[in-house]
Write an enzyme that holds these catalytic residues in place. Structure first.
Site, PDB file in Angstrom:
ATOM      1  N   ASN A   1       0.800  -1.236   0.000  1.00 54.11           N
ATOM      2  CA  ASN A   1       0.000   0.000   0.000  1.00 54.11           C
ATOM      3  C   ASN A   1       0.834   1.289   0.000  1.00 54.11           C
ATOM      4  O   ASN A   1       0.296   2.378  -0.119  1.00 54.11           O
ATOM      5  CB  ASN A   1      -0.998   0.013   1.174  1.00 54.11           C
ATOM      6  CG  ASN A   1      -1.925  -1.178   1.115  1.00 54.11           C
ATOM      7  OD1 ASN A   1      -2.576  -1.412   0.098  1.00 54.11           O
ATOM      8  ND2 ASN A   1      -1.986  -1.968   2.173  1.00 54.11           N
TER       9      ASN A   1
ATOM     10  N   ARG B   1      -3.035   7.996  -0.263  1.00 49.85           N
ATOM     11  CA  ARG B   1      -3.566   7.094   0.757  1.00 49.85           C
ATOM     12  C   ARG B   1      -3.682   7.801   2.116  1.00 49.85           C
ATOM     13  O   ARG B   1      -2.686   8.255   2.663  1.00 49.85           O
ATOM     14  CB  ARG B   1      -2.599   5.916   0.889  1.00 49.85           C
ATOM     15  CG  ARG B   1      -2.907   4.979   2.005  1.00 49.85           C
ATOM     16  CD  ARG B   1      -1.718   4.074   2.298  1.00 49.85           C
ATOM     17  NE  ARG B   1      -2.054   3.123   3.338  1.00 49.85           N
ATOM     18  CZ  ARG B   1      -1.176   2.412   4.003  1.00 49.85           C
ATOM     19  NH1 ARG B   1       0.098   2.515   3.726  1.00 49.85           N
ATOM     20  NH2 ARG B   1      -1.566   1.573   4.931  1.00 49.85           N
TER      21      ARG B   1
ATOM     22  N   TYR C   1      -0.662   9.778   6.515  1.00 55.41           N
ATOM     23  CA  TYR C   1       0.627   9.583   5.833  1.00 55.41           C
ATOM     24  C   TYR C   1       1.102  10.813   5.065  1.00 55.41           C
ATOM     25  O   TYR C   1       2.169  10.768   4.444  1.00 55.41           O
ATOM     26  CB  TYR C   1       0.521   8.375   4.886  1.00 55.41           C
ATOM     27  CG  TYR C   1       0.190   7.087   5.627  1.00 55.41           C
ATOM     28  CD1 TYR C   1       1.117   6.519   6.503  1.00 55.41           C
ATOM     29  CD2 TYR C   1      -1.049   6.457   5.476  1.00 55.41           C
ATOM     30  CE1 TYR C   1       0.812   5.361   7.206  1.00 55.41           C
ATOM     31  CE2 TYR C   1      -1.365   5.291   6.175  1.00 55.41           C
ATOM     32  CZ  TYR C   1      -0.420   4.754   7.038  1.00 55.41           C
ATOM     33  OH  TYR C   1      -0.716   3.610   7.732  1.00 55.41           O
TER      34      TYR C   1
ATOM     35  N   ASN D   1      10.297  -0.151   5.234  1.00 57.63           N
ATOM     36  CA  ASN D   1       8.956   0.089   5.765  1.00 57.63           C
ATOM     37  C   ASN D   1       8.106  -1.073   5.261  1.00 57.63           C
ATOM     38  O   ASN D   1       7.693  -1.093   4.093  1.00 57.63           O
ATOM     39  CB  ASN D   1       8.396   1.427   5.285  1.00 57.63           C
ATOM     40  CG  ASN D   1       7.037   1.727   5.930  1.00 57.63           C
ATOM     41  OD1 ASN D   1       6.390   0.843   6.499  1.00 57.63           O
ATOM     42  ND2 ASN D   1       6.607   2.977   5.826  1.00 57.63           N
TER      43      ASN D   1
ATOM     44  N   HIS E   1       3.460  -6.178  11.264  1.00 57.81           N
ATOM     45  CA  HIS E   1       2.697  -6.682  12.405  1.00 57.81           C
ATOM     46  C   HIS E   1       2.318  -8.152  12.266  1.00 57.81           C
ATOM     47  O   HIS E   1       1.738  -8.723  13.182  1.00 57.81           O
ATOM     48  CB  HIS E   1       1.429  -5.839  12.577  1.00 57.81           C
ATOM     49  CG  HIS E   1       1.661  -4.368  12.419  1.00 57.81           C
ATOM     50  ND1 HIS E   1       2.470  -3.650  13.274  1.00 57.81           N
ATOM     51  CD2 HIS E   1       1.232  -3.463  11.481  1.00 57.81           C
ATOM     52  CE1 HIS E   1       2.514  -2.388  12.885  1.00 57.81           C
ATOM     53  NE2 HIS E   1       1.773  -2.245  11.793  1.00 57.81           N
TER      54      HIS E   1
ATOM     55  N   ASP F   1      12.232 -13.592   9.626  1.00 52.10           N
ATOM     56  CA  ASP F   1      13.246 -14.624   9.381  1.00 52.10           C
ATOM     57  C   ASP F   1      14.217 -14.193   8.283  1.00 52.10           C
ATOM     58  O   ASP F   1      15.422 -14.450   8.372  1.00 52.10           O
ATOM     59  CB  ASP F   1      12.582 -15.950   8.977  1.00 52.10           C
ATOM     60  CG  ASP F   1      11.976 -16.687  10.164  1.00 52.10           C
ATOM     61  OD1 ASP F   1      12.248 -16.296  11.321  1.00 52.10           O
ATOM     62  OD2 ASP F   1      11.225 -17.653   9.937  1.00 52.10           O
TER      63      ASP F   1
ATOM     64  N   GLU G   1      14.154  -0.354  10.517  1.00 52.77           N
ATOM     65  CA  GLU G   1      12.689  -0.370  10.373  1.00 52.77           C
ATOM     66  C   GLU G   1      12.166   1.062  10.433  1.00 52.77           C
ATOM     67  O   GLU G   1      12.471   1.780  11.384  1.00 52.77           O
ATOM     68  CB  GLU G   1      12.101  -1.204  11.520  1.00 52.77           C
ATOM     69  CG  GLU G   1      10.580  -1.231  11.552  1.00 52.77           C
ATOM     70  CD  GLU G   1      10.041  -2.016  12.759  1.00 52.77           C
ATOM     71  OE1 GLU G   1      10.826  -2.708  13.447  1.00 52.77           O
ATOM     72  OE2 GLU G   1       8.832  -1.913  13.006  1.00 52.77           O
TER      73      GLU G   1
ATOM     74  N   ILE H   1       6.171   5.733   8.778  1.00 53.20           N
ATOM     75  CA  ILE H   1       5.846   7.144   8.564  1.00 53.20           C
ATOM     76  C   ILE H   1       5.052   7.680   9.755  1.00 53.20           C
ATOM     77  O   ILE H   1       5.320   8.752  10.280  1.00 53.20           O
ATOM     78  CB  ILE H   1       5.029   7.283   7.259  1.00 53.20           C
ATOM     79  CG1 ILE H   1       5.894   6.816   6.072  1.00 53.20           C
ATOM     80  CG2 ILE H   1       4.544   8.718   7.067  1.00 53.20           C
ATOM     81  CD1 ILE H   1       5.094   6.512   4.814  1.00 53.20           C
ATOM     82  N   SER H   2       4.065   6.914  10.170  1.00 52.64           N
ATOM     83  CA  SER H   2       3.225   7.312  11.303  1.00 52.64           C
ATOM     84  C   SER H   2       3.830   6.788  12.609  1.00 52.64           C
ATOM     85  O   SER H   2       4.675   5.885  12.596  1.00 52.64           O
ATOM     86  CB  SER H   2       1.812   6.739  11.121  1.00 52.64           C
ATOM     87  OG  SER H   2       1.838   5.319  11.154  1.00 52.64           O
TER      88      SER H   2
ATOM     89  N   ARG I   1      -1.295   4.617  17.563  1.00 49.88           N
ATOM     90  CA  ARG I   1      -2.430   4.168  16.761  1.00 49.88           C
ATOM     91  C   ARG I   1      -3.063   2.911  17.392  1.00 49.88           C
ATOM     92  O   ARG I   1      -2.847   2.643  18.562  1.00 49.88           O
ATOM     93  CB  ARG I   1      -1.970   3.938  15.319  1.00 49.88           C
ATOM     94  CG  ARG I   1      -1.427   5.231  14.678  1.00 49.88           C
ATOM     95  CD  ARG I   1      -0.975   5.018  13.269  1.00 49.88           C
ATOM     96  NE  ARG I   1      -2.087   4.604  12.411  1.00 49.88           N
ATOM     97  CZ  ARG I   1      -1.929   4.145  11.165  1.00 49.88           C
ATOM     98  NH1 ARG I   1      -0.716   4.056  10.652  1.00 49.88           N
ATOM     99  NH2 ARG I   1      -2.974   3.794  10.446  1.00 49.88           N
TER     100      ARG I   1
ATOM    101  N   ARG J   1      -1.146  -2.287  15.875  1.00 54.78           N
ATOM    102  CA  ARG J   1       0.050  -1.710  15.238  1.00 54.78           C
ATOM    103  C   ARG J   1       1.200  -1.517  16.226  1.00 54.78           C
ATOM    104  O   ARG J   1       2.294  -1.110  15.849  1.00 54.78           O
ATOM    105  CB  ARG J   1      -0.287  -0.376  14.567  1.00 54.78           C
ATOM    106  CG  ARG J   1      -1.256  -0.511  13.419  1.00 54.78           C
ATOM    107  CD  ARG J   1      -1.510   0.836  12.758  1.00 54.78           C
ATOM    108  NE  ARG J   1      -2.787   0.839  12.070  1.00 54.78           N
ATOM    109  CZ  ARG J   1      -2.982   0.380  10.837  1.00 54.78           C
ATOM    110  NH1 ARG J   1      -1.976  -0.079  10.133  1.00 54.78           N
ATOM    111  NH2 ARG J   1      -4.190   0.406  10.291  1.00 54.78           N
TER     112      ARG J   1
END
Ligand code: DQA
Length: 138
Positions: free
Chosen positions: A10, A17, A22, A70, A76, A83, A94, A97-98, A103, A107
């Site tokens: 996404n 989006r 975002y 990302n 999640h 792995d 890692e 953005i949010s 949240r 998440r």
């Protein structure tokens, strides 16, 4: 030194989006910020297996300082992605953005954090730049 940036599901829709979460800028903006400090390769896929294939492909190549990832919602859910990160040699940062911790509870859990070098969340698209900085300067 090169850095590979990988975006998961996404994230091809950035700019369109849920802009209230975002933002309204596209990934091109983030890539511009990152290109100021490193040579960037960018890969996006909506498919878990393709993300894993890319990690395998680049993850042993010492031409790269590391990988900024990302993983989107796979963060999640995907033990397979965790792995793959554990299996490769390059460090993975890692990025979200949010601020995932502000949240929904689902998440808050990341399956990939334990195998990543570090985690950046909540700084918008600038988080990608922070991830690249961590790899090239760290
Ligand atoms: C995200 C946060 C994830 O929870 C979500 O599924 C995404 C984007 C972020 O960048 O904030 O797709 O990784």
């Amino acid at each position: 030194m090169k850095v590979l940036i990988i975006n998961g599901p996404n994230l091809n829709l950035l700019g369109r989006r849920e802009p209230e979460i975002y933002g309204s800028q596209t990934m091109d903006h983030a890539l511009g910020l990152c290109s100021e400090i490193a040579e960037i390769e960018y890969f996006q896929s909506n498919h878990e297996g393709e993300l894993i294939d890319k990690l395998h492909q680049v993850g042993f190549n010492s031409d790269y300082a590391g990988i900024v990832l990302n993983a989107g919602a796979y963060t999640h859910t995907s033990l397979a992605l965790a792995d793959a990160i554990a299996a490769i040699e390059l460090p993975v940062v890692e990025v979200h953005i949010s601020n995932v911790h502000a949240r929904e509870e689902i998440r808050h859990r990341s399956l990939i954090s334990p195998v990543c070098r570090g985690v950046i969340a909540g700084f918008g698209l600038y988080g990608y730049r922070l991830g690249v900085e961590a790899l090239v300067r760290g």
